[in-house]
Design an enzyme around this catalytic site. Structure first.
Site, PDB file in Angstrom:
ATOM      1  N   ASP A  61      32.400  31.907  54.304  1.00  0.00           N
ATOM      2  CA  ASP A  61      32.528  32.833  53.183  1.00  0.00           C
ATOM      3  C   ASP A  61      31.937  32.219  51.912  1.00  0.00           C
ATOM      4  O   ASP A  61      32.556  32.233  50.848  1.00  0.00           O
ATOM      5  CB  ASP A  61      33.998  33.210  52.971  1.00  0.00           C
ATOM      6  CG  ASP A  61      34.165  34.499  52.157  1.00  0.00           C
ATOM      7  OD1 ASP A  61      33.197  35.289  52.104  1.00  0.00           O
ATOM      8  OD2 ASP A  61      35.235  34.705  51.574  1.00  0.00           O
TER       9      ASP A  61
ATOM     10  N   GLY B 126      45.405  34.022  36.844  1.00  0.00           N
ATOM     11  CA  GLY B 126      44.515  34.800  37.700  1.00  0.00           C
ATOM     12  C   GLY B 126      45.311  35.667  38.648  1.00  0.00           C
ATOM     13  O   GLY B 126      46.490  35.430  38.899  1.00  0.00           O
TER      14      GLY B 126
ATOM     15  N   GLY C  59      44.627  38.804  42.081  1.00  0.00           N
ATOM     16  CA  GLY C  59      43.677  39.524  42.933  1.00  0.00           C
ATOM     17  C   GLY C  59      44.386  40.096  44.131  1.00  0.00           C
ATOM     18  O   GLY C  59      45.616  40.239  44.149  1.00  0.00           O
ATOM     19  N   GLY C  60      43.605  40.413  45.166  1.00  0.00           N
ATOM     20  CA  GLY C  60      44.159  41.044  46.359  1.00  0.00           C
ATOM     21  C   GLY C  60      45.137  40.166  47.096  1.00  0.00           C
ATOM     22  O   GLY C  60      46.018  40.654  47.799  1.00  0.00           O
ATOM     23  N   TYR C  61      45.003  38.853  46.975  1.00  0.00           N
ATOM     24  CA  TYR C  61      45.894  37.938  47.685  1.00  0.00           C
ATOM     25  C   TYR C  61      47.227  37.784  46.972  1.00  0.00           C
ATOM     26  O   TYR C  61      48.270  37.707  47.595  1.00  0.00           O
ATOM     27  CB  TYR C  61      45.215  36.571  47.806  1.00  0.00           C
ATOM     28  CG  TYR C  61      46.036  35.533  48.539  1.00  0.00           C
ATOM     29  CD1 TYR C  61      46.933  34.721  47.849  1.00  0.00           C
ATOM     30  CD2 TYR C  61      45.928  35.361  49.905  1.00  0.00           C
ATOM     31  CE1 TYR C  61      47.689  33.770  48.505  1.00  0.00           C
ATOM     32  CE2 TYR C  61      46.674  34.413  50.575  1.00  0.00           C
ATOM     33  CZ  TYR C  61      47.561  33.620  49.872  1.00  0.00           C
ATOM     34  OH  TYR C  61      48.302  32.677  50.530  1.00  0.00           O
ATOM     35  N   GLY C  62      47.205  37.748  45.669  1.00  0.00           N
ATOM     36  CA  GLY C  62      48.420  37.518  44.897  1.00  0.00           C
ATOM     37  C   GLY C  62      48.072  37.029  43.511  1.00  0.00           C
ATOM     38  O   GLY C  62      47.054  37.425  42.937  1.00  0.00           O
ATOM     39  N   LYS C  63      48.882  36.141  42.980  1.00  0.00           N
ATOM     40  CA  LYS C  63      48.651  35.623  41.636  1.00  0.00           C
ATOM     41  C   LYS C  63      48.462  34.105  41.672  1.00  0.00           C
ATOM     42  O   LYS C  63      48.887  33.434  42.606  1.00  0.00           O
ATOM     43  CB  LYS C  63      49.825  35.985  40.721  1.00  0.00           C
ATOM     44  CG  LYS C  63      49.954  37.489  40.480  1.00  0.00           C
ATOM     45  CD  LYS C  63      51.088  37.817  39.525  1.00  0.00           C
ATOM     46  CE  LYS C  63      51.155  39.325  39.276  1.00  0.00           C
ATOM     47  NZ  LYS C  63      52.256  39.685  38.342  1.00  0.00           N
ATOM     48  N   VAL C  64      47.801  33.602  40.624  1.00  0.00           N
ATOM     49  CA  VAL C  64      47.548  32.170  40.492  1.00  0.00           C
ATOM     50  C   VAL C  64      48.189  31.697  39.193  1.00  0.00           C
ATOM     51  O   VAL C  64      48.041  32.334  38.138  1.00  0.00           O
ATOM     52  CB  VAL C  64      46.036  31.862  40.482  1.00  0.00           C
ATOM     53  CG1 VAL C  64      45.801  30.362  40.437  1.00  0.00           C
ATOM     54  CG2 VAL C  64      45.365  32.474  41.700  1.00  0.00           C
TER      55      VAL C  64
ATOM     56  N   LYS D 230      48.456  28.986  44.007  1.00  0.00           N
ATOM     57  CA  LYS D 230      48.065  30.299  44.520  1.00  0.00           C
ATOM     58  C   LYS D 230      49.238  30.845  45.329  1.00  0.00           C
ATOM     59  O   LYS D 230      49.583  30.315  46.380  1.00  0.00           O
ATOM     60  CB  LYS D 230      46.817  30.124  45.368  1.00  0.00           C
ATOM     61  CG  LYS D 230      46.342  31.312  46.146  1.00  0.00           C
ATOM     62  CD  LYS D 230      45.061  30.909  46.868  1.00  0.00           C
ATOM     63  CE  LYS D 230      44.790  31.750  48.070  1.00  0.00           C
ATOM     64  NZ  LYS D 230      43.605  31.304  48.804  1.00  0.00           N
TER      65      LYS D 230
END
Length: 609
Positions: free
Chosen positions: A408, A292, A294-299, A313
């Site tokens: 959230d 995975g 996204g905006g935070y980084g990779k998983v 994460k």
């Protein structure tokens, strides 16, 4: 450009083209260069490399000499107001305006001084939000470096000197949910509201005599001197203790590396992983282990020494979470243990890395599965998912000590394991409610558009009922398999308008509900589920149920559907009661039989605040 040039033309933007020659005619010079100098922009064209023109105004990125628009209140005379009030241009009286900054991301004009354009915006405000004609004040109009248009907005009450709570909620809801539409020339927007003065401390100020003020000042000065002395002494003692305790503590430099981190996290169950450990279990974070991003980084998926499958994460260098948020997520996840909450196994905070190690949840997010990219979810499965998610949130609100507000809640933060058991994830925005008498936390508004509680948006006072509103939106997603905001429509409004109690078959929702659960729409439980969802998304928090009440209602629906705790596929119901069955921090999926997908939310793709 020749001929008659209108006085309304103020900027000619020809950046980065292939213009090699400029011939400035007299009419051009008089009409544009002199009157509206400097306005023509030719930067990035070959002509600007010519020594004859390189120093000309049109070869530099100077801004046009334009006076930004500001609402006129000269008709009101010289009336002055207190510091927390403003002059209402509609009534020429002092009042408490609802204020905020509106940012338009794609305006189709470049002149911040055009009165006609901004008067159109003013009119759309008071008409669209049902205010008095002219009860809008626009100021501080300017374009940012990203060419976004920023406008300071003040909206004034139609009666009295301030908006009441219901009026604030209505206005905030219409703006935050994009019900209010600005003129098309302004393009899409977002709005950040200020704390409303009457609810942020009010304007009443106690009056003190000069003697009392002087005495208070002297006393405060002496007290401050003593406190500073004690603080310095305590810091010196702490420094000596830290130096004598050795350097083996992995959190010794936590506060030094990040400003305002508040010290090492208080852990209850989670363990510290070294960078080398996580590097080895992911084969140096290879693409084969990536599941995975996204905006935070990779998983990454990995298997730690005891054989447990984990989701790691990893924050990217350019988009790391703040130290406070990172620490918050570690502390919260390490001390809450419930079968419907994602378990934090550990974390890594060394060599400039920020990594969280979660249990591996194989069946992805609720949104993925509702959007026909995953497992088929019939009505009974959706009820179980709703119940599991509600149980996790009810545990945070009512059994955690102190209570925790998630802040959230959304379908991408609800994960499904091998048995379709729902697990609430992502506590990076969560807040502790330490002041139980107050019942809310005053905080900057954060969350995801479409799920935001309108009352929280307006008052900036976060409570457990804010999570209830967001969960209500998730319930509507379970019914419709639609995104909260899609093609300019808002799911809450769509349901509210469509519901028809006289429709005994589909409750008026035949065109909205997911075709996969059409048959369930004729059941009594379906109608009650819709009603419960609409209660959760009531605009006033006082009219929403608690998460504990939501759990009991869904349990009753489950019972009426003929499901029992003995059903082999219903893992959630092995124990009676809404909060029984909390477990330790373990990896629930140690095999590789899952689909190999992990939740997109582990990478924070939708977080913006």
């Amino acid at each position: 450009m020749t001929g008659n040039i209108t006085q309304q033309l103020k900027i000619v933007n020809l950046l980065n083209n292939h213009i090699v020659e400029v011939n400035i005619t007299q009419s051009y010079n008089q009409t544009l260069v002199i009157v509206f100098s400097p306005i023509c922009r030719l930067v990035g064209n070959p002509v600007c490399l010519d020594p004859e023109f390189s120093n000309k105004f049109f070869c530099s990125l100077q801004q046009a000499n334009l006076v930004p628009y500001t609402t006129s209140v000269t008709k009101c005379g010289s009336t002055s107001c207190s510091s927390d009030q403003s002059l209402d241009p509609a009534t020429c009286s002092c009042a408490y305006p609802y204020t905020g900054r509106m940012t338009f991301r794609a305006p189709s004009f470049a002149d911040p001084s055009d009165n006609a354009t901004f008067q159109l915006l003013e009119t759309s405000f008071w008409k669209g939000l049902a205010l008095l004609p002219g009860a809008v004040f626009l100021s501080d109009v300017h374009f940012s470096s990203e060419e976004y248009l920023n406008v300071r907005v003040r909206l004034f009450p139609s009666t009295g000197t301030s908006f009441n709570l219901s009026e604030q909620i209505r206005i905030g809801s219409e703006i935050s949910n994009q019900t209010y539409k600005a003129p098309p020339i302004f393009g899409p927007y977002y709005f950040i509201a200020d704390p409303y003065a009457p609810f942020a401390g009010g304007s009443g100020k106690s009056q003190m005599s000069k003697g009392a003020m002087a005495g208070t000042a002297v006393a405060c000065g002496l007290l401050m001197f003593v406190l500073i002395y004690v603080a310095i002494f305590a810091l010196l003692q702490k420094k000596r203790t830290t130096q004598s305790s050795g350097l083996g503590n992995p959190f010794a430099s936590w506060g030094a590396a990040q400003k305002d981190s508040g010290g090492a996290p208080q852990l209850k169950g989670a363990r510290f992983f070294s960078f080398d450990e996580l590097k080895n279990c992911t084969k140096n974070f290879s693409e084969d282990h990536e599941i995975g991003s996204g905006g935070y980084g990779k998983v990454y998926k990995g298997t730690i020494a005891d054989g447990t499958s984990v989701a790691i994460k990893r924050a990217e260098y350019g988009s790391k979470q703040g130290a406070v948020e990172f620490k918050t997520e570690i502390e919260l996840l390490s001390r809450v243990h419930h079968r419907n909450l994602v378990s934090l196994i550990g974390f890594c905070y060394e060599q400039g890395e920020q990594m969280l190690v979660y249990e591996y949840v194989s069946n992805g997010t609720l949104r993925e599965n509702l959007q026909a990219r995953g497992i088929y979810l019939d009505w009974k499965k959706r009820l179980r998912i709703a119940l599991g998610s509600a149980r996790g949130l009810a545990y945070l609100h009512e059994l955690a000590d102190p209570p925790i507000i998630h802040r959230d809640v959304k379908s991408t933060n609800i994960l499904l394991d091998d048995n379709l058991k729902a697990k609430v994830a992502d506590f990076g925005l969560s807040k502790l409610v330490a002041d139980t008498e107050k019942g809310h936390v005053s905080t900057q508004v954060k969350g995801t558009l479409g799920y935001l509680d309108p009352e929280y948006y307006m008052t900036q006072q976060l409570s457990e009922k804010s999570d209830v509103y967001s969960f209500g939106v998730v319930m509507l997603e379970l019914l419709s398999a639609r995104l909260p905001i899609s093609k300019g429509t808002y799911i809450v409004r769509e349901f509210r308008v469509a519901i028809d109690p006289n429709d005994h078959d589909y409750y008026g929702l035949q065109g909205i509900i997911d075709p996969a659960i059409h048959d369930a729409a004729k059941s009594t439980g379906f109608r009650r589920f819709v009603q419960l969802a609409m209660e959760c998304v009531e605009e006033a928090a006082s009219r929403r149920p608690t998460m504990g009440s939501v759990v009991k209602e869904i349990e009753t629906m489950i019972h009426n559907e003929g499901l029992s705790s003995s059903a082999s596929s219903v893992i959630d119901f092995e124990h009676a009661g809404p909060y029984i069955g909390t477990g330790g921090v373990t990896g629930s999926n140690s095999s590789s039989s899952g689909s190999g997908r992990i939740s997109e939310q582990l990478s924070h793709p939708e977080r913006r605040h």
